[in-house]
Design a protein around this motif. Sequence first.
Motif, short mmCIF file in Angstrom:
data_model
loop_
_atom_site.label_atom_id
_atom_site.label_comp_id
_atom_site.label_asym_id
_atom_site.label_seq_id
_atom_site.Cartn_x
_atom_site.Cartn_y
_atom_site.Cartn_z
N ASP A 1 -0.68 -15.27 13.94
CA ASP A 1 -0.11 -13.92 13.97
C ASP A 1 0.50 -13.64 12.60
O ASP A 1 0.87 -14.56 11.88
CB ASP A 1 0.98 -13.83 15.04
CG ASP A 1 0.38 -13.64 16.44
OD1 ASP A 1 -0.86 -13.72 16.56
OD2 ASP A 1 1.15 -13.43 17.39
N LEU A 2 0.61 -12.34 12.30
CA LEU A 2 1.05 -11.97 10.96
C LEU A 2 2.09 -10.87 11.04
O LEU A 2 1.95 -9.91 11.81
CB LEU A 2 -0.19 -11.42 10.22
CG LEU A 2 -0.21 -11.46 8.73
CD1 LEU A 2 -0.29 -12.91 8.26
CD2 LEU A 2 -1.46 -10.71 8.23
N LEU A 3 3.13 -11.02 10.23
CA LEU A 3 4.13 -9.96 10.10
C LEU A 3 4.17 -9.61 8.62
O LEU A 3 4.64 -10.41 7.80
CB LEU A 3 5.49 -10.49 10.55
CG LEU A 3 6.70 -9.58 10.40
CD1 LEU A 3 6.49 -8.29 11.19
CD2 LEU A 3 7.96 -10.27 10.87
N ALA A 4 3.61 -8.46 8.26
CA ALA A 4 3.41 -8.19 6.85
C ALA A 4 4.12 -6.91 6.41
O ALA A 4 3.99 -5.87 7.04
CB ALA A 4 1.92 -8.06 6.54
N ALA A 5 4.90 -7.03 5.34
CA ALA A 5 5.52 -5.86 4.73
C ALA A 5 4.60 -5.41 3.61
O ALA A 5 4.49 -6.10 2.60
CB ALA A 5 6.88 -6.23 4.18
N ALA A 6 3.94 -4.31 3.81
CA ALA A 6 3.02 -3.85 2.77
C ALA A 6 2.78 -2.37 2.93
O ALA A 6 2.65 -1.87 4.04
CB ALA A 6 1.69 -4.58 2.88
N GLN A 7 2.74 -1.69 1.81
CA GLN A 7 2.47 -0.26 1.85
C GLN A 7 0.99 0.00 1.57
O GLN A 7 0.30 -0.86 1.02
CB GLN A 7 3.28 0.44 0.78
CG GLN A 7 4.75 0.29 1.01
CD GLN A 7 5.58 1.01 -0.03
OE1 GLN A 7 5.04 1.76 -0.83
NE2 GLN A 7 6.85 0.76 -0.02
N THR A 8 0.58 1.22 1.89
CA THR A 8 -0.75 1.66 1.53
C THR A 8 -0.87 1.56 0.01
O THR A 8 0.09 1.83 -0.70
CB THR A 8 -0.94 3.13 1.95
OG1 THR A 8 -0.47 3.24 3.27
CG2 THR A 8 -2.37 3.57 1.88
N GLY A 9 -2.02 1.14 -0.46
CA GLY A 9 -2.19 1.02 -1.91
C GLY A 9 -2.17 -0.42 -2.37
O GLY A 9 -2.51 -0.71 -3.51
N THR A 10 -1.79 -1.33 -1.47
CA THR A 10 -1.72 -2.74 -1.85
C THR A 10 -3.01 -3.48 -1.50
O THR A 10 -3.14 -4.66 -1.77
CB THR A 10 -0.57 -3.43 -1.09
OG1 THR A 10 -0.75 -3.18 0.32
CG2 THR A 10 0.79 -2.91 -1.51
#
Length: 434
Positions: free
Chosen positions: A40-49
Amino acid sequence: MTFARLGLLDILTTTAHELGYSQPTPIQQQAIPAVLAGRDLLAAAQTGTGKTAAFALPLLHTLSTEGARVSANHVRSLILVPTRELADQLLTSLQRYAQGLPLRIHAAYGGVSINPQMMKLRKGLDILIATPGRLLDLYQQNAVRFDQLQLLVLDEADRMLDLGFAQELQAVLGALPKQRQTLLFSATFSDAIRQLASTRLHNPISIDVSPRNSTARNVKQWLIPVDKKRKPELLLTLLEQRGNKPLLVFGRTRKGVQQLEQQLIAAGLRADSIHGDKPQPSRLRALARFKSGEVRILVATDVAARGLDIPDLPLVINLDLPNVAEDYIHRIGRTGRAGNQGEAISLVSADEVEYLAAIERLIKQTLPREEEPGFSPEHRVPTTQAGQPQKKPKKPKKPKDKTSVGKGKIHLGELFEAPPKPARAIRGKPLFKK
Ligand code: AMP
């Protein structure tokens, strides 16, 4: 690091190369092996990455190598998204990444007829991209079943909660099998998102590629103080100076966006608009016209602020500042993407100083000011200083003009008046492992 070393099927590596992706972005480097390993993944990322490929490539790999053929009305993976625009955009991206793979992919969202979506589901889908409300409709009508579900992606989870989808989301999650892989992506992390992650993810790997609440570093941002009534005139002047570049202009209200579109067209410019009062097909048409270069200027409310994928947009102009500071980050995130340089100019009038102060506190910087000759404001915009002791901002006034609020429709400006408080909630408590 190369795509070939990530452990993806050759066909996916080849597709990435054909799309010109010479090497994986940081989130792809971290997420792809983790997803392939079944975590499972918990990812902090915005569009554009590059976050779409970060989950799409290993998802396509897993669906191609594991699991039984999909049965009628079943789905093997589900991508939940907050908006129709994002659903459409993800569909396009996934179809691109899935070239040559025999997988059935479709998107389902409200505002358009449900029947074609039901027809697509009849044969079953390997990937269904859906907004929570329409998905529940389909589920309640027995058009979709989840017994075969292997993988769930929650994309822009913070936005889903901001837009009031919490209940629908819980209802959907309750209908899914517990045994599944879950990937959660969010630009910001509120208490509600952390709660969601702690109850719905199983021992997730945490990834944090975007410094939260900071704006893209390769975007030059500044503001021009100007009187409110002269903003359209100033915009036209800026357009004359900047030639024929594609431009995204953000306005706060639907009415403001419509008026500006008309003013631009009256000035002989090729412009279109995208806002909540437009039916879905015209919104999509406006986006397609902008992407193809048929129109040079797209005027939008915040409904379009996220998930809009225009690879090399050099300039974003904020005709008004958003009344929720985080939307500023998402607006200007439309430029300076995938390593390109971008510019974001905000036209700020005296009545917006509270919004400006809130934005500067959030991004922890004071936006440079440059007056435009001939447009010095009669009503001075008070100076602001990011990082100064925080004065409690006054509650933003609701837009005076209510005529643009369609009967029975939700007005986005109102939804945005209760922003989440990610910065304060996480300060001093690192959420992610290094
Ligand atoms: P996303 O964050 O998924 O919206 O992606 C932003 C943009 O980056 C899209 O135009 C993608 O096509 C592009 N992109 C994604 N991955 C890569 C990569 N590894 N190299 C170059 N561009 C990429």
